[in-house]
Design an enzyme around this catalytic site. Structure first.
Site, PDB file in Angstrom:
ATOM      1  N   CYS A   1       0.842  -1.202   0.000  1.00 32.09           N
ATOM      2  CA  CYS A   1       0.000   0.000   0.000  1.00 32.09           C
ATOM      3  C   CYS A   1       0.875   1.250   0.000  1.00 32.09           C
ATOM      4  O   CYS A   1       1.382   1.668   1.038  1.00 32.09           O
ATOM      5  CB  CYS A   1      -0.922  -0.005   1.214  1.00 32.09           C
ATOM      6  SG  CYS A   1      -1.947   1.466   1.319  1.00 32.09           S
TER       7      CYS A   1
ATOM      8  N   CYS B   1      -0.357   4.125   2.158  1.00 29.22           N
ATOM      9  CA  CYS B   1      -0.145   3.928   3.600  1.00 29.22           C
ATOM     10  C   CYS B   1       1.326   4.168   3.964  1.00 29.22           C
ATOM     11  O   CYS B   1       1.620   4.810   4.966  1.00 29.22           O
ATOM     12  CB  CYS B   1      -0.486   2.504   4.042  1.00 29.22           C
ATOM     13  SG  CYS B   1      -1.952   1.806   3.312  1.00 29.22           S
ATOM     14  N   ASP B   2       2.228   3.625   3.176  1.00 29.58           N
ATOM     15  CA  ASP B   2       3.626   3.540   3.620  1.00 29.58           C
ATOM     16  C   ASP B   2       4.615   4.365   2.802  1.00 29.58           C
ATOM     17  O   ASP B   2       5.787   4.442   3.157  1.00 29.58           O
ATOM     18  CB  ASP B   2       4.064   2.058   3.592  1.00 29.58           C
ATOM     19  CG  ASP B   2       3.235   1.221   4.548  1.00 29.58           C
ATOM     20  OD1 ASP B   2       2.853   1.745   5.608  1.00 29.58           O
ATOM     21  OD2 ASP B   2       2.951   0.058   4.230  1.00 29.58           O
TER      22      ASP B   2
END
Ligand code: NDP
Length: 312
Positions: free
Chosen positions: A134, A137-138
């Protein structure tokens, strides 16, 4: 057989949020947490884009907070996984892996999706230490660093484009000699000076002391000019698609060709009265914790209205 007014299947942001709303509406919700209580967010480290946490929050902590909030309003949380559904008529029957069978007036399907991985042992070894599925997300952890994204579809191109805004260099590792993504996404990638597309590349493994420092790759695998070499990277992103966890509902519910549950407009209604789908299982596009939570909320409100209308 146990009779449940509001059955929620799945324990990601969609499931827990549905349980919070259903609990506060006195629907006595029962939530089955499934194989991975807390869902996909329990596999990420820091979540920095969930509103309300100015300093960010660890994925598992966020899920634990949502869980406690659901419990606070009386949700009955259970540890089993749904293995079979019968949605042919109300009340709907669901069978779980502990052999229990329940019948429910309303069902909220919040079983999520699972990112596909290549299946390398190193992906597990470096989970949360340089391997991610992701970018939204990261990606932030790879500012000014070098990353690789695997895949040649829209997901991979979108991830590579997003990461190019943060990282100093992005390799897109594509196993075929062409991209499968839509034309506009292809153009975006091919015209981006920070993205280097490595066609006909497969990944054999990852290496690094305390996190990912590189990938063992092979170019033109199986051909006469096959070449093995190491690519130095700090982050390794999977963009080879997601598998929605909708299998057990497919005999009754409409899905798209990948298996995402089709709902009516932007509502969580599935077309079967009293049965709703929320979160990633019905969302091939946004796949965010906040959008999943929002659809869980909508599903619980729909369930409440349905039960009221039918005097259940
Ligand atoms: P796709 O199935 O379209 O693409 C998957 C990609 O990953 C392909 O390039 C495939 O290679 C590659 N791949 C699969 N398995 C492996 C493997 N084991 N090793 C190496 N490469 C592999 O999935 P997406 O998630 O990209 O897209 C799914 C759907 O969602 C599509 O309909 C897409 O259009 C849509 N989508 C739309 C977006 C948007 O509009 N903004 C954003 C994201 C997705 P190969 O081609 O060789 O099979």
């Amino acid at each position: 057989m146990e009779h449940i007014r509001c059955l929620i299947i799945g324990s990601g942001p969609a499931g827990y949020t549905a349980a919070i709303y259903a609990g506060r509406a006195n629907l006595a919700p029962v939530l089955y947490e499934g194989l991975q209580p807390g869902g996909q967010l329990t596999t990420t480290t820091e979540v920095e884009n969930y509103p309300g946490y100015p300093e960010g929050v660890a994925g598992p902590d966020l899920m634990e907070d949502l869980r406690k909030q659901a419990e606070r309003f009386g949700a009955d949380l259970r540890n089993a996984t749904a293995v079979k559904s019968d949605l042919s008529q109300a009340p709907y029957r669901i069978t779980f892996d502990d052999q229990s069978v329940v019948e429910a007036d309303t069902v909220i399907i919040a079983t999520g999706a699972t990112a596909k991985y290549l299946g390398l042992d190193d992906e597990k070894k470096y989970a949360g230490m340089g391997v991610s599925a992701c970018a939204t997300c990261d990606g932030f952890f790879y500012r000014k660093k070098t990353v690789a994204v695997v895949g040649g579809g829209d997901t991979a191109c979108e991830e590579a484009t997003y990461l190019s805004g943060l990282a100093s260099k992005v390799y897109l590792l594509v196993r075929k000699p062409f991209l499968r993504a839509s034309r506009i996404m292809q153009e975006r990638v091919l015209e981006n000076p920070k993205i280097e597309v490595l066609f006909e590349h497969n990944v054999e493994g990852l290496f690094g002391e305390n996190g990912v420092e590189g990938a063992h790759v092979v170019k033109r695998q199986g051909e006469a000019d096959e070449k093995h070499y190491d690519l130095a990277i700090d982050g390794f992103f999977l963009g080879i698609g997601h598998r929605p966890n909708s299998e057990i509902f497919k005999p009754w519910i409409n899905t798209d060709e990948t298996g995402y549950i089709l709902t009516e407009g932007d509502s969580p209604r599935t077309g079967i009265p009293g049965v709703y789908a929320a979160g990633d299982v019905a969302d091939p596009h946004y796949r965010q914790a906040i959008t999943a939570a929002a659809s869980g909320c909508k599903a619980a409100i729909e369930a409440e209205h349905y039960l009221m209308e039918h005097k259940m």
